[in-house]
Design a protein around this motif. Structure first.
Motif, PDB file in Angstrom:
ATOM      1  N   ILE A  20      34.690  29.012  27.351  1.00 19.53           N
ATOM      2  CA  ILE A  20      35.438  29.877  26.441  1.00 19.53           C
ATOM      3  C   ILE A  20      35.828  31.122  27.217  1.00 19.53           C
ATOM      4  O   ILE A  20      34.962  31.881  27.663  1.00 19.53           O
ATOM      5  N   VAL A  21      37.125  31.319  27.408  1.00 20.50           N
ATOM      6  CA  VAL A  21      37.643  32.432  28.194  1.00 20.50           C
ATOM      7  C   VAL A  21      38.291  33.442  27.247  1.00 20.50           C
ATOM      8  O   VAL A  21      39.203  33.101  26.488  1.00 20.50           O
ATOM      9  N   VAL A  22      37.815  34.658  27.296  1.00 18.73           N
ATOM     10  CA  VAL A  22      38.367  35.733  26.475  1.00 18.73           C
ATOM     11  C   VAL A  22      39.321  36.558  27.332  1.00 18.73           C
ATOM     12  O   VAL A  22      38.915  37.133  28.351  1.00 18.73           O
TER      13      VAL A  22
ATOM     14  N   ALA B  50      33.058  39.001  21.724  1.00 18.50           N
ATOM     15  CA  ALA B  50      32.028  39.313  22.714  1.00 18.50           C
ATOM     16  C   ALA B  50      30.884  38.314  22.712  1.00 18.50           C
ATOM     17  O   ALA B  50      30.345  37.968  23.773  1.00 18.50           O
ATOM     18  N   SER B  51      30.494  37.826  21.539  1.00 12.81           N
ATOM     19  CA  SER B  51      29.356  36.895  21.459  1.00 12.81           C
ATOM     20  C   SER B  51      29.768  35.452  21.733  1.00 12.81           C
ATOM     21  O   SER B  51      28.904  34.574  21.841  1.00 12.81           O
ATOM     22  N   LEU B  52      31.068  35.194  21.865  1.00  9.13           N
ATOM     23  CA  LEU B  52      31.556  33.818  22.012  1.00  9.13           C
ATOM     24  C   LEU B  52      31.935  33.457  23.440  1.00  9.13           C
ATOM     25  O   LEU B  52      31.824  32.305  23.856  1.00  9.13           O
ATOM     26  N   GLY B  53      32.386  34.418  24.212  1.00 11.09           N
ATOM     27  CA  GLY B  53      32.975  34.123  25.502  1.00 11.09           C
ATOM     28  C   GLY B  53      31.980  33.786  26.601  1.00 11.09           C
ATOM     29  O   GLY B  53      30.860  34.304  26.626  1.00 11.09           O
TER      30      GLY B  53
ATOM     31  N   ASP C  70      24.032  34.921  27.542  1.00  5.54           N
ATOM     32  CA  ASP C  70      23.374  34.995  28.842  1.00  5.54           C
ATOM     33  C   ASP C  70      24.305  34.404  29.906  1.00  5.54           C
ATOM     34  O   ASP C  70      24.922  33.358  29.697  1.00  5.54           O
ATOM     35  N   ASP C  71      24.428  35.075  31.037  1.00  9.04           N
ATOM     36  CA  ASP C  71      25.228  34.641  32.183  1.00  9.04           C
ATOM     37  C   ASP C  71      26.738  34.736  31.955  1.00  9.04           C
ATOM     38  O   ASP C  71      27.523  34.063  32.644  1.00  9.04           O
ATOM     39  N   ALA C  72      27.176  35.576  31.035  1.00 12.78           N
ATOM     40  CA  ALA C  72      28.609  35.819  30.867  1.00 12.78           C
ATOM     41  C   ALA C  72      29.177  36.459  32.141  1.00 12.78           C
ATOM     42  O   ALA C  72      28.493  37.220  32.835  1.00 12.78           O
ATOM     43  N   ILE C  73      30.433  36.139  32.426  1.00 18.04           N
ATOM     44  CA  ILE C  73      31.112  36.642  33.625  1.00 18.04           C
ATOM     45  C   ILE C  73      32.209  37.614  33.218  1.00 18.04           C
ATOM     46  O   ILE C  73      33.008  37.316  32.315  1.00 18.04           O
TER      47      ILE C  73
ATOM     48  N   ASN D 250      21.485  38.177  31.305  1.00 17.44           N
ATOM     49  CA  ASN D 250      22.210  38.585  32.497  1.00 17.44           C
ATOM     50  C   ASN D 250      23.710  38.532  32.249  1.00 17.44           C
ATOM     51  O   ASN D 250      24.199  37.649  31.518  1.00 17.44           O
ATOM     52  N   VAL D 251      24.446  39.452  32.846  1.00 15.57           N
ATOM     53  CA  VAL D 251      25.903  39.333  32.932  1.00 15.57           C
ATOM     54  C   VAL D 251      26.287  39.522  34.397  1.00 15.57           C
ATOM     55  O   VAL D 251      25.553  40.159  35.163  1.00 15.57           O
ATOM     56  N   TYR D 252      27.423  38.947  34.765  1.00  9.78           N
ATOM     57  CA  TYR D 252      27.879  38.997  36.152  1.00  9.78           C
ATOM     58  C   TYR D 252      29.230  39.698  36.212  1.00  9.78           C
ATOM     59  O   TYR D 252      30.151  39.357  35.463  1.00  9.78           O
ATOM     60  N   LEU D 253      29.350  40.658  37.109  1.00  9.80           N
ATOM     61  CA  LEU D 253      30.581  41.419  37.289  1.00  9.80           C
ATOM     62  C   LEU D 253      31.212  41.039  38.618  1.00  9.80           C
ATOM     63  O   LEU D 253      30.568  41.110  39.666  1.00  9.80           O
TER      64      LEU D 253
END
Length: 423
Positions: free
Chosen positions: A213-215, A264-267, A290-293, A334-337
């Motif tokens: 899922i890409v926001v 925000a909670s879906l992507g 968790d692990d959203a990019i 975790n999130v990744y930037l």
């Protein structure tokens, strides 16, 4: 002194690589090369000094060399410290002897110092990419304004800033909105940004977009390209927008449309491309999977609140992959930037393909020639590129691909230019 400083930014061991890469880019840019041949004969910039603030890539090198072929004396600086390709800097400095004040990864202070060095040429004209050079000229180097006759701006963000300057009565010379040509917005922004942004995220993370899922935050020309390419790779796309017309367009293209607070909670992957600040903030980070990019495809590094993310995180790890940083949040997720929140396609990859930049930089070159010829009759405001230049670039691009199109017959010309023919 300025040329010595620029050469000191070179690495002679990179010159050969720069030569190969610039040659490859120019082989994919037939329209700009044809314009260069014309400039070599016409010398439209003979005797002029030009300061350029642009992404220092192989494609930009092709433009710089084309303007130089037109007779201009040039100083160049970078419009983004993470987009600078050091082999290109080295080649331009060492071989073409064009002073380029740029180095990959410099800090903010050095970035602006390089802009100052480019302005030391006391330019007659300026080429900007984001309006930092023009802003610096109007605020820190007012003594140089007496020399400046006009300039060109390449980006959406830069044109927006220039229009605000003009509305406030602060813009003191005409600036050509190269970004607003169809052959720039419709192709560079949409196809270039769409492909290169996803390419950068894949290089950095090696994720599979299919099933994700890409926001996409923002559905202008760039956002349309990102959404289209993500969907083409099998992703489910959510679009967030503030403009009801653009939101409706996204909905009718088959994308889900909702506020970022809901998305925000879906992507799985978030790509900002709005040109505005604080699009993703603490409240969004804490709601994410968790692990959203997170990645930014807008010009400046203000769309993702990176400072807020660093303050919020319990810990972080840099470079866990290419230009990718991991943040551990207080909720255990975790999130990744990617690319420090800077322009992802240039900070984590090579930017747009040369074949699409062929049109953008051809627009820039021909618009600059037109500006030099007409600047004395232009107001100190943002000026559109004449439609004839846009059409010429499109026609030359079609010709270079071997594609022909129809032309109007005399009967059709008479009909389209009349008002009394009817049915």
């Amino acid at each position: 002194m300025n040329e010595l400083t620029a050469v000191n930014l070179s690495d002679k061991s990179l010159v050969e690589e720069g030569a190969k890469r610039i040659k490859w880019a120019e082989s994919q840019m037939p329209v700009l090369m044809a314009i260069r041949d014309r400039f070599l004969k016409e010398k439209p910039f003979e005797g002029l000094r030009i300061a350029m603030c642009m992404h220092i890539t192989t494609e930009t090198a092709a433009l710089i060399r084309t303007v130089s072929a037109g007779g201009a004396k040039i100083h160049v600086c970078a419009s983004n410290p993470l987009s600078t390709q050091d082999d290109v800097v080295s080649y331009l400095n060492e071989v073409d002897h064009i002073p380029v004040f740029a180095k990959s990864g410099v800090d903010r202070e050095t970035y602006y110092h390089h802009i100052d060095q480019s302005l030391a040429i006391a330019p007659h004209f300026v080429f900007d990419d984001g309006c930092d050079l023009v802003t610096r000229l109007h605020t820190e180097h007012k003594e140089l304004l007496v020399n400046v006759k006009g300039g060109c701006e390449e980006t959406t963000t830069g044109v927006v800033r220039l229009r605000r300057m003009a509305e406030a009565g602060q813009l003191l010379f005409p600036m050509i909105a190269v970004n607003d040509t169809d052959t720039k917005r419709m192709f560079d922004n949409r196809y270039g940004t769409g492909q290169s942004s996803l390419d950068a995220i894949m290089r950095a993370t090696n994720i599979l977009f299919a099933g994700k899922i890409v926001v996409v935050a923002g559905y202008g020309y760039c956002g349309k390209g990102v959404a289209q390419r993500a969907a083409g790779l099998g992703a489910q796309v959510i679009v967030t927008e503030i403009d009801p017309k653009k939101a409706l367009d996204a909905l009718m293209q088959g994308y889900r449309v909702m506020p970022m607070a809901h998305a925000a909670s879906l992507g799985d992957v978030f790509i900002t491309v709005t040109g505005n600040c604080s699009v993703l903030t603490d409240k969004h980070f804490l709601a994410m999977k968790d692990d959203a990019i997170l990645a930014n495809a807008g010009h400046f590094d203000v769309e993702v609140d990176v400072k807020g993310l660093r303050c919020l995180a319990v810990s972080s790890k840099r470079d866990i992959r290419h230009r990718t940083e991991q943040f551990n949040l207080p909720n255990g997720k975790n999130v990744y930037l990617v690319a420090e929140g800077r322009l992802v396609n240039l900070a984590a990859a090579e930017g747009h393909p040369a074949s699409v930049m062929d049109m953008s930089f051809s627009d820039q070159a021909l618009a600059a020639k037109w500006l030099v010829q007409n600047v004395n009759n232009l107001p100190a405001e943002v000026v559109d590129v004449p439609s004839e230049i846009d059409e010429e670039v499109a026609s030359l691009k079609l010709k270079s691909t071997g594609v022909a199109i129809d032309t109007l017959t005399d009967q059709q010309l008479d009909y389209i230019n009349s008002w009394d023919s009817g049915s």
